[in-house]
Design an enzyme around this catalytic site. Sequence first.
Site, short mmCIF file in Angstrom:
data_model
loop_
_atom_site.label_atom_id
_atom_site.label_comp_id
_atom_site.label_asym_id
_atom_site.label_seq_id
_atom_site.Cartn_x
_atom_site.Cartn_y
_atom_site.Cartn_z
CB SER A 156 17.19 21.32 -26.49
OG SER A 156 16.45 20.11 -26.21
N GLY A 169 13.33 22.21 -20.58
CA GLY A 169 12.92 21.70 -19.31
C GLY A 169 14.05 21.84 -18.42
CE LYS A 213 21.97 27.39 -34.89
NZ LYS A 213 21.49 27.75 -36.28
CB SER A 224 16.15 9.38 -10.47
OG SER A 224 15.16 8.38 -10.22
CE1 TYR A 253 10.28 9.13 -16.92
CE2 TYR A 253 9.03 8.52 -15.10
CZ TYR A 253 9.77 9.31 -15.71
OH TYR A 253 10.26 10.43 -14.82
CE LYS A 266 13.86 9.30 -15.39
NZ LYS A 266 14.97 9.86 -15.62
#
Length: 270
Positions: free
Chosen positions: A11, A13, A40, A131, A145, A149
């Site tokens: 959705s 990036g 959409k 990653s 975070y 990763k």
Amino acid sequence: MAKTVLVTGASSGIGKATATLLAQSGYVVYGAARRINRLKALSEYGVKPVTLDVTSDDSIVSCVNLITSEAGGIDILINSAGLGSYGALEDVPIAEAKNQLEINLFGAARLIQLALPGMRKKKFGKIVNLSSIGGKVGLPMGCWYHASKFAIEGLSDSLRNEVRQFGVDVIVVEPGGTKTGMMDIGGDDLMRVSGHTEYSKLAAALKRSYENMEKNSSDPLVIAKLIRKSIEAKVPKARYAGGAMAKPMLLLRKMLPDRLFDKMLMAQMK
């Protein structure tokens, strides 16, 4: 015959850019996200929207079953869904930490589990795990975070040698600074969690650093093209790095002793 691709986090990036690019390149692309209304707009490029919450096993199973029933299975899985949640380790509630790992690690692993049987049967498959240079370099205030990763890097290394025998490639993509909005959101999150604690001074400095990085970041299309390159390589590399400062930062991390690297890193946060 066109290969079927599932792109999570489609959705926005990198996921959105990748789903769009691959659909335009002739792949059958399913773009997945929690809020299907945000997908959409991708339909005009030929992306098939599908609902997916990577923290829900029922949602993951339903997504994979839908694609299997419509397309016969997933040939290429691109685990792009991700969350950047920040704050000092001392300040971050464990519930938030677990949510970070659910999204960035366990959701990806569960999708891999469900996609692999079909890939083994076809003796073909590509698994791309997003990653970050944050999977090799740990910034302060981002413990969970970076833990997620670093974990996806280790998972991918181990998995690569498990499934190679079945004709399945496992690829890690390590973006540098990319205009996804994650750094702006992460900065706000950082201040919410640690902006009024004993770590407030460091939090404010890091937020300024995030703002500067966002200004100099690369377009997500740069990473989308890197992903396309990786899945189209006859013999793909284990890792592909791209985006702002990715290669220089990874080179410095490799060359410099820990103490010197830390000093260089922290000098950027004054």
